[in-house]
Design a protein around this motif. Structure first.
Motif, PDB file in Angstrom:
ATOM      1  N   PHE A 184     -35.061  41.519 -50.716  1.00 56.81           N
ATOM      2  CA  PHE A 184     -33.791  42.201 -51.003  1.00 56.81           C
ATOM      3  C   PHE A 184     -33.676  43.576 -50.357  1.00 56.81           C
ATOM      4  CE2 PHE A 184     -34.137  38.831 -54.103  1.00 56.81           C
ATOM      5  CZ  PHE A 184     -32.881  38.254 -53.979  1.00 56.81           C
ATOM      6  N   GLY A 185     -34.384  43.758 -49.231  1.00 58.95           N
ATOM      7  CA  GLY A 185     -34.375  45.061 -48.582  1.00 58.95           C
ATOM      8  C   GLY A 185     -33.132  45.333 -47.745  1.00 58.95           C
ATOM      9  N   LEU A 186     -32.752  46.606 -47.727  1.00 65.40           N
ATOM     10  CA  LEU A 186     -31.714  47.107 -46.817  1.00 65.40           C
ATOM     11  C   LEU A 186     -32.365  48.136 -45.886  1.00 65.40           C
ATOM     12  CD1 LEU A 186     -28.737  47.816 -49.295  1.00 65.40           C
ATOM     13  CD2 LEU A 186     -29.106  45.760 -47.887  1.00 65.40           C
ATOM     14  N   ASP A 191     -24.999  52.361 -37.481  1.00 60.12           N
ATOM     15  CA  ASP A 191     -23.640  52.268 -38.014  1.00 60.12           C
ATOM     16  C   ASP A 191     -23.579  52.087 -39.528  1.00 60.12           C
ATOM     17  OD1 ASP A 191     -22.450  52.557 -35.480  1.00 60.12           O
ATOM     18  OD2 ASP A 191     -22.849  50.451 -35.054  1.00 60.12           O
ATOM     19  N   GLY A 192     -24.708  52.271 -40.177  1.00 59.73           N
ATOM     20  CA  GLY A 192     -24.692  52.169 -41.632  1.00 59.73           C
ATOM     21  C   GLY A 192     -25.793  51.269 -42.161  1.00 59.73           C
ATOM     22  N   LEU A 193     -25.696  50.933 -43.432  1.00 66.46           N
ATOM     23  CA  LEU A 193     -26.716  50.104 -44.060  1.00 66.46           C
ATOM     24  C   LEU A 193     -26.586  48.669 -43.570  1.00 66.46           C
ATOM     25  CD1 LEU A 193     -26.729  51.374 -47.766  1.00 66.46           C
ATOM     26  CD2 LEU A 193     -28.049  52.185 -45.790  1.00 66.46           C
ATOM     27  N   ARG A 194     -27.733  48.027 -43.384  1.00 67.01           N
ATOM     28  CA  ARG A 194     -27.770  46.647 -42.927  1.00 67.01           C
ATOM     29  C   ARG A 194     -28.797  45.865 -43.754  1.00 67.01           C
ATOM     30  NH1 ARG A 194     -23.765  48.067 -40.989  1.00 67.01           N
ATOM     31  NH2 ARG A 194     -22.997  47.884 -38.852  1.00 67.01           N
ATOM     32  N   ILE A 195     -28.618  44.550 -43.759  1.00 67.13           N
ATOM     33  CA  ILE A 195     -29.495  43.647 -44.515  1.00 67.13           C
ATOM     34  C   ILE A 195     -30.702  43.249 -43.677  1.00 67.13           C
ATOM     35  CG2 ILE A 195     -29.641  41.302 -45.478  1.00 67.13           C
ATOM     36  CD1 ILE A 195     -26.451  41.595 -45.784  1.00 67.13           C
ATOM     37  N   TYR A 196     -31.900  43.331 -44.271  1.00 66.99           N
ATOM     38  CA  TYR A 196     -33.039  42.638 -43.656  1.00 66.99           C
ATOM     39  C   TYR A 196     -33.711  41.682 -44.642  1.00 66.99           C
ATOM     40  CZ  TYR A 196     -36.580  45.729 -45.824  1.00 66.99           C
ATOM     41  OH  TYR A 196     -37.378  46.403 -46.716  1.00 66.99           O
TER      42      TYR A 196
END
Ligand code: HBI
Ligand code: FE
Length: 299
Positions: A184-186, A191-196
């Motif tokens: 569940f990391g970001l 350009d901002g927060l992203r999902i990994y």
């Protein structure tokens, strides 16, 4: 209350009452030829929906990993073909398992750079919710990230650390770190927060919730803080932890967790929605989503 859930895979659970495996390492043949057109169709539905949602939401490394893998909407990927490419890139393989496997089996695979992926695919009526990690979660969610050297080393270190944490009786602490990073990391990108995290990347509803909803907290990742934080396995997370770069995971792969376990052991735990004075808060959530559920109101 029967509000539709998001689609977490309940990884936090121990492997259930599965029948004794034929092989000691719980691997099975993927049996790629035996997937039916309907099963490939479920993959296609999920793949197309997630690909749309992840535009501008998935981190750069997820996108490039995906682009270089033999994986597309048309059919469930063949693990042998994925492994050929992964092996060249980061030395990882994908092996098929029936579903959740016992912790020690899971760790043993990861410690040897084998990623155990569910062989089965969810049924058409479970598109948004399933209890065990299936091929869509494991392959679409996790495998693109395994093309990245930092994640590749980090997940291996988790496998090695998992075997040790079990012996020390602190596996729950380590599992929280895995949960709030790999699942569940970001990550903060230009350009901002992203999902990994794969648990987000493979979930239609959570990929929007985690980034765009006002409800959850988004807090700078801190190892000791995360080790003390409970998580939810049956719904969206109340708090997401943010790293500044995937290279941070490399540092985590290299440090000794033992002193952290020791400090954390006699300290109180935090509930999933708690924000602390010491947190570097990126977004203070309204908490509205989970508050509504606690009152039994529809989300
Ligand atoms: N088995 N197949 C599979 N996938 C997981 O993610 C998994 C598992 N067994 C145990 C487990 N995860 C976790 O409980 C550990 O990471 C603690
Ligand atoms: Fe997972």
């Amino acid at each position: 209350m029967q509000a539709p859930q998001n689609e977490p895979t309940k990884h936090g659970l121990a492997a259930g009452d599965a029948a004794a495996p034929e092989r000691a390492d719980w691997t099975i043949d993927q049996g790629w030829d035996q997937y039916t057109p309907a099963e490939h169709g479920v993959w296609k539905t999920l793949f197309e929906r997630q690909s749309r949602l992840l535009l501008g939401r998935a981190c750069d490394e997820f996108v490039s990993g995906m682009a270089e893998l033999p994986m597309d909407a048309d059919e469930i990927p063949d693990f042998r073909r994925l492994s050929d490419i992964l092996m060249q890139r980061t030395g990882w393989q994908v092996v098929a398992v029936p579903g959740l496997v016992p912790d020690e089996v899971f760790f043993e695979h990861l410690a040897n750079r084998r990623f155990p992926a569910g062989q089965f695919i969810r049924k058409p009526h479970e598109l948004d919710y399933l209890e065990e990690p299936d091929v869509f979660h494991d392959v679409f969610g996790h495998v693109p990230m395994l093309m990245n050297p930092a994640i590749a080393d980090y997940i291996q270190a988790y496998g090695i650390g998992g075997l040790r944490a079990r012996q020390l009786g602190v596996l729950d602490k380590l599992a929280r770190v895995y949960w709030y990073t790999v699942e569940f990391g970001l990550v903060r990108q230009k350009d901002g927060l992203r999902i990994y995290g794969a648990g987000i990347a493979s979930s239609a509803s959570e990929s929007v919730f985690a980034l765009d909803d006002a409800s959850p907290n988004r807090v700078r990742f801190d190892l000791e803080r995360v080790m003390r934080t409970n998580y939810r396995i049956d719904d969206f997370q109340e708090t997401y932890f943010v790293i500044d770069s995937l290279d941070e995971l490399l540092d985590l792969a290299r440090i000794d967790f033992a002193p952290f376990y020791e400090r954390v052991l006699d300290q109180p735990e935090y509930q999933p929605g708690t924000v602390l004075a010491a947190d570097a808060v990126i977004t203070q959530g309204t908490g509205r989503y989970h508050a509504g559920k606690r009152q039994g109101a529809p989300a």
